[in-house]
Design a protein around this motif. Structure first.
Motif, PDB file in Angstrom:
ATOM      1  N   LEU A   1       0.802  -1.222   0.000  1.00  0.00           N
ATOM      2  CA  LEU A   1       0.000   0.000   0.000  1.00  0.00           C
ATOM      3  C   LEU A   1       0.838   1.276   0.000  1.00  0.00           C
ATOM      4  CD1 LEU A   1      -2.840  -1.063   2.433  1.00  0.00           C
ATOM      5  CD2 LEU A   1      -2.980  -0.773  -0.053  1.00  0.00           C
ATOM      6  N   VAL A   2       2.129   1.176   0.285  1.00  0.00           N
ATOM      7  CA  VAL A   2       2.994   2.368   0.326  1.00  0.00           C
ATOM      8  C   VAL A   2       3.068   3.050  -1.044  1.00  0.00           C
ATOM      9  CG1 VAL A   2       5.373   3.158   0.687  1.00  0.00           C
ATOM     10  CG2 VAL A   2       4.291   1.643   2.343  1.00  0.00           C
ATOM     11  N   PRO A   3       3.351   2.347  -2.147  1.00  0.00           N
ATOM     12  CA  PRO A   3       3.394   3.053  -3.437  1.00  0.00           C
ATOM     13  C   PRO A   3       2.066   3.697  -3.811  1.00  0.00           C
ATOM     14  CG  PRO A   3       4.339   0.866  -3.666  1.00  0.00           C
ATOM     15  CD  PRO A   3       3.752   0.952  -2.309  1.00  0.00           C
ATOM     16  N   LEU A   4       0.962   3.055  -3.474  1.00  0.00           N
ATOM     17  CA  LEU A   4      -0.348   3.626  -3.768  1.00  0.00           C
ATOM     18  C   LEU A   4      -0.560   4.912  -2.964  1.00  0.00           C
ATOM     19  CD1 LEU A   4      -2.932   3.168  -5.374  1.00  0.00           C
ATOM     20  CD2 LEU A   4      -3.853   1.974  -3.379  1.00  0.00           C
ATOM     21  N   GLY A   5      -0.151   4.901  -1.714  1.00  0.00           N
ATOM     22  CA  GLY A   5      -0.260   6.108  -0.900  1.00  0.00           C
ATOM     23  C   GLY A   5       0.614   7.237  -1.426  1.00  0.00           C
ATOM     24  N   LEU A   6       1.800   6.913  -1.913  1.00  0.00           N
ATOM     25  CA  LEU A   6       2.679   7.933  -2.482  1.00  0.00           C
ATOM     26  C   LEU A   6       2.074   8.554  -3.738  1.00  0.00           C
ATOM     27  CD1 LEU A   6       6.172   6.276  -2.003  1.00  0.00           C
ATOM     28  CD2 LEU A   6       5.253   8.247  -0.778  1.00  0.00           C
ATOM     29  N   VAL A   7       1.419   7.743  -4.542  1.00  0.00           N
ATOM     30  CA  VAL A   7       0.756   8.260  -5.743  1.00  0.00           C
ATOM     31  C   VAL A   7      -0.380   9.183  -5.343  1.00  0.00           C
ATOM     32  CG1 VAL A   7      -0.711   7.619  -7.702  1.00  0.00           C
ATOM     33  CG2 VAL A   7       1.397   6.380  -7.268  1.00  0.00           C
ATOM     34  N   MET A   8      -1.155   8.779  -4.350  1.00  0.00           N
ATOM     35  CA  MET A   8      -2.319   9.569  -3.947  1.00  0.00           C
ATOM     36  C   MET A   8      -1.922  10.910  -3.308  1.00  0.00           C
ATOM     37  SD  MET A   8      -4.705   6.503  -2.527  1.00  0.00           S
ATOM     38  CE  MET A   8      -6.216   7.436  -2.340  1.00  0.00           C
ATOM     39  N   THR A   9      -0.766  10.973  -2.651  1.00  0.00           N
ATOM     40  CA  THR A   9      -0.331  12.233  -2.045  1.00  0.00           C
ATOM     41  C   THR A   9       0.344  13.159  -3.041  1.00  0.00           C
ATOM     42  OG1 THR A   9       1.786  11.273  -1.406  1.00  0.00           O
ATOM     43  CG2 THR A   9       0.011  11.200   0.233  1.00  0.00           C
ATOM     44  N   GLY A  10       0.752  12.668  -4.182  1.00  0.00           N
ATOM     45  CA  GLY A  10       1.408  13.493  -5.181  1.00  0.00           C
ATOM     46  C   GLY A  10       2.920  13.458  -5.075  1.00  0.00           C
ATOM     47  N   ALA A  11       3.450  12.654  -4.175  1.00  0.00           N
ATOM     48  CA  ALA A  11       4.902  12.587  -4.006  1.00  0.00           C
ATOM     49  C   ALA A  11       5.575  11.989  -5.230  1.00  0.00           C
ATOM     50  CB  ALA A  11       5.240  11.774  -2.761  1.00  0.00           C
ATOM     51  N   VAL A  12       4.944  11.042  -5.858  1.00  0.00           N
ATOM     52  CA  VAL A  12       5.533  10.396  -7.038  1.00  0.00           C
ATOM     53  C   VAL A  12       5.638  11.393  -8.180  1.00  0.00           C
ATOM     54  CG1 VAL A  12       5.177   8.587  -8.759  1.00  0.00           C
ATOM     55  CG2 VAL A  12       4.753   8.113  -6.351  1.00  0.00           C
ATOM     56  N   GLU A  13       4.618  12.223  -8.359  1.00  0.00           N
ATOM     57  CA  GLU A  13       4.647  13.221  -9.428  1.00  0.00           C
ATOM     58  C   GLU A  13       5.778  14.223  -9.181  1.00  0.00           C
ATOM     59  OE1 GLU A  13       1.754  16.740 -11.180  1.00  0.00           O
ATOM     60  OE2 GLU A  13       0.901  15.168  -9.929  1.00  0.00           O
ATOM     61  N   TRP A  14       5.946  14.648  -7.931  1.00  0.00           N
ATOM     62  CA  TRP A  14       7.010  15.587  -7.602  1.00  0.00           C
ATOM     63  C   TRP A  14       8.385  14.973  -7.871  1.00  0.00           C
ATOM     64  CZ3 TRP A  14      10.826  15.371  -3.773  1.00  0.00           C
ATOM     65  CH2 TRP A  14      11.566  16.533  -3.612  1.00  0.00           C
ATOM     66  N   VAL A  15       8.575  13.700  -7.476  1.00  0.00           N
ATOM     67  CA  VAL A  15       9.857  13.034  -7.698  1.00  0.00           C
ATOM     68  C   VAL A  15      10.116  12.867  -9.189  1.00  0.00           C
ATOM     69  CG1 VAL A  15      11.089  10.851  -7.382  1.00  0.00           C
ATOM     70  CG2 VAL A  15       9.920  11.900  -5.461  1.00  0.00           C
ATOM     71  N   ALA A  16       9.068  12.513  -9.946  1.00  0.00           N
ATOM     72  CA  ALA A  16       9.235  12.338 -11.389  1.00  0.00           C
ATOM     73  C   ALA A  16       9.607  13.660 -12.063  1.00  0.00           C
ATOM     74  CB  ALA A  16       7.959  11.781 -12.000  1.00  0.00           C
ATOM     75  N   GLU A  17       8.989  14.744 -11.632  1.00  0.00           N
ATOM     76  CA  GLU A  17       9.330  16.048 -12.205  1.00  0.00           C
ATOM     77  C   GLU A  17      10.754  16.453 -11.840  1.00  0.00           C
ATOM     78  OE1 GLU A  17       6.409  18.813 -10.876  1.00  0.00           O
ATOM     79  OE2 GLU A  17       4.812  17.932 -12.098  1.00  0.00           O
ATOM     80  N   THR A  18      11.177  16.125 -10.631  1.00  0.00           N
ATOM     81  CA  THR A  18      12.521  16.474 -10.195  1.00  0.00           C
ATOM     82  C   THR A  18      13.565  15.621 -10.909  1.00  0.00           C
ATOM     83  OG1 THR A  18      11.650  17.084  -8.035  1.00  0.00           O
ATOM     84  CG2 THR A  18      14.008  16.707  -8.165  1.00  0.00           C
ATOM     85  N   ALA A  19      13.279  14.350 -11.097  1.00  0.00           N
ATOM     86  CA  ALA A  19      14.248  13.441 -11.709  1.00  0.00           C
ATOM     87  C   ALA A  19      14.549  13.801 -13.156  1.00  0.00           C
ATOM     88  CB  ALA A  19      13.739  12.012 -11.627  1.00  0.00           C
ATOM     89  N   PHE A  20      13.596  14.368 -13.854  1.00  0.00           N
ATOM     90  CA  PHE A  20      13.800  14.678 -15.270  1.00  0.00           C
ATOM     91  C   PHE A  20      14.028  16.169 -15.519  1.00  0.00           C
ATOM     92  CE2 PHE A  20      11.169  10.771 -15.366  1.00  0.00           C
ATOM     93  CZ  PHE A  20      12.141   9.936 -15.864  1.00  0.00           C
ATOM     94  N   SER A  21      14.345  16.905 -14.477  1.00  0.00           N
ATOM     95  CA  SER A  21      14.566  18.337 -14.611  1.00  0.00           C
ATOM     96  C   SER A  21      16.068  18.639 -14.585  1.00  0.00           C
ATOM     97  CB  SER A  21      13.881  19.073 -13.458  1.00  0.00           C
ATOM     98  OG  SER A  21      14.270  20.408 -13.432  1.00  0.00           O
ATOM     99  N   PRO A  22      16.591  19.252 -15.651  1.00  0.00           N
ATOM    100  CA  PRO A  22      18.017  19.608 -15.659  1.00  0.00           C
ATOM    101  C   PRO A  22      18.358  20.646 -14.582  1.00  0.00           C
ATOM    102  CG  PRO A  22      17.073  19.852 -17.854  1.00  0.00           C
ATOM    103  CD  PRO A  22      15.962  19.550 -16.915  1.00  0.00           C
ATOM    104  N   THR A  23      17.422  21.519 -14.274  1.00  0.00           N
ATOM    105  CA  THR A  23      17.659  22.517 -13.237  1.00  0.00           C
ATOM    106  C   THR A  23      17.842  21.846 -11.879  1.00  0.00           C
ATOM    107  OG1 THR A  23      16.280  24.060 -14.474  1.00  0.00           O
ATOM    108  CG2 THR A  23      16.755  24.624 -12.193  1.00  0.00           C
ATOM    109  N   ALA A  24      17.023  20.838 -11.606  1.00  0.00           N
ATOM    110  CA  ALA A  24      17.141  20.117 -10.336  1.00  0.00           C
ATOM    111  C   ALA A  24      18.490  19.410 -10.252  1.00  0.00           C
ATOM    112  CB  ALA A  24      16.004  19.120 -10.191  1.00  0.00           C
ATOM    113  N   TRP A  25      18.919  18.789 -11.342  1.00  0.00           N
ATOM    114  CA  TRP A  25      20.215  18.103 -11.329  1.00  0.00           C
ATOM    115  C   TRP A  25      21.359  19.095 -11.160  1.00  0.00           C
ATOM    116  CZ3 TRP A  25      20.886  13.325 -10.183  1.00  0.00           C
ATOM    117  CH2 TRP A  25      19.861  12.412 -10.427  1.00  0.00           C
ATOM    118  N   ALA A  26      21.249  20.271 -11.774  1.00  0.00           N
ATOM    119  CA  ALA A  26      22.269  21.305 -11.590  1.00  0.00           C
ATOM    120  C   ALA A  26      22.300  21.752 -10.126  1.00  0.00           C
ATOM    121  CB  ALA A  26      21.993  22.488 -12.508  1.00  0.00           C
ATOM    122  N   GLY A  27      21.127  21.839  -9.518  1.00  0.00           N
ATOM    123  CA  GLY A  27      21.062  22.187  -8.103  1.00  0.00           C
ATOM    124  C   GLY A  27      21.747  21.141  -7.235  1.00  0.00           C
ATOM    125  N   PHE A  28      21.546  19.861  -7.553  1.00  0.00           N
ATOM    126  CA  PHE A  28      22.213  18.796  -6.811  1.00  0.00           C
ATOM    127  C   PHE A  28      23.733  18.883  -6.979  1.00  0.00           C
ATOM    128  CE2 PHE A  28      18.107  16.338  -7.168  1.00  0.00           C
ATOM    129  CZ  PHE A  28      17.783  16.479  -5.824  1.00  0.00           C
TER     130      PHE A  28
END
Length: 148
Positions: free
Chosen positions: A38-65
């Motif tokens: 149930l953990v992955p389903l809860g992460l999807v429902m809270t929007g955490a997965v969408e935030w991580v997906a947007e961060t993972a494919f963002s060049p600006t986020a990687w430059a920040g890291f």
């Protein structure tokens, strides 16, 4: 969108495994598997997965890291060099002033006693302890050794 689908599929598969485990009368293990499923389903429902997906494919986020990693590297390197040198320049100057001040007050207080006093101080320490008067002989010898 793909990440949410994958998380939902993982949750469904985990719940299926939990049902099979419960059917084998291993209810505690089945409940634990269901909780993990149930953990992955809860992460999807809270929007955490969408935030991580947007961060993972963002060049600006990687430059920040990369910038954060560089800052961390600079910080740890400067701290290591500072420790090897014995502190910052200001700390070394303060220590030198304190040492000079201590020597000006009592120049022989930190110098070891190498004269006749060290031999005389060694004899009472080697004497056998008999009564309460001998209990303080070690302390007296140390004090005499340091000129106090």
């Amino acid at each position: 969108m793909i990440a949410e689908t994958v998380c939902a599929a993982v949750s469904a598969a985990g719940l299926g495994i939990a049902v099979v485990t419960a059917w084998r009368k291993r209810y505690l293990a089945a409940a634990r598997i269901a909780a993990y499923a149930l953990v992955p389903l809860g992460l999807v429902m809270t929007g955490a997965v969408e935030w991580v997906a947007e961060t993972a494919f963002s060049p600006t986020a990687w430059a920040g890291f990369v910038v954060l990693g560089g800052a961390w590297l600079l910080f740890t390197t400067t701290r290591a060099v500072e420790r090897r040198r014995g502190g910052t320049r200001r700390e070394r100057r303060a220590a030198a002033r304190a040492e000079a001040r201590d020597e000006a007050v009592a120049p022989t207080a930190s110098a070891p006693s190498l004269g006749q006093g060290s031999r005389a101080a060694a004899k009472p320490a080697a004497a056998p302890r008999g009564g309460s008067a001998d209990d303080f002989s070690d302390i007296e010898a140390i004090l005499k050794k340091h000129g106090i």
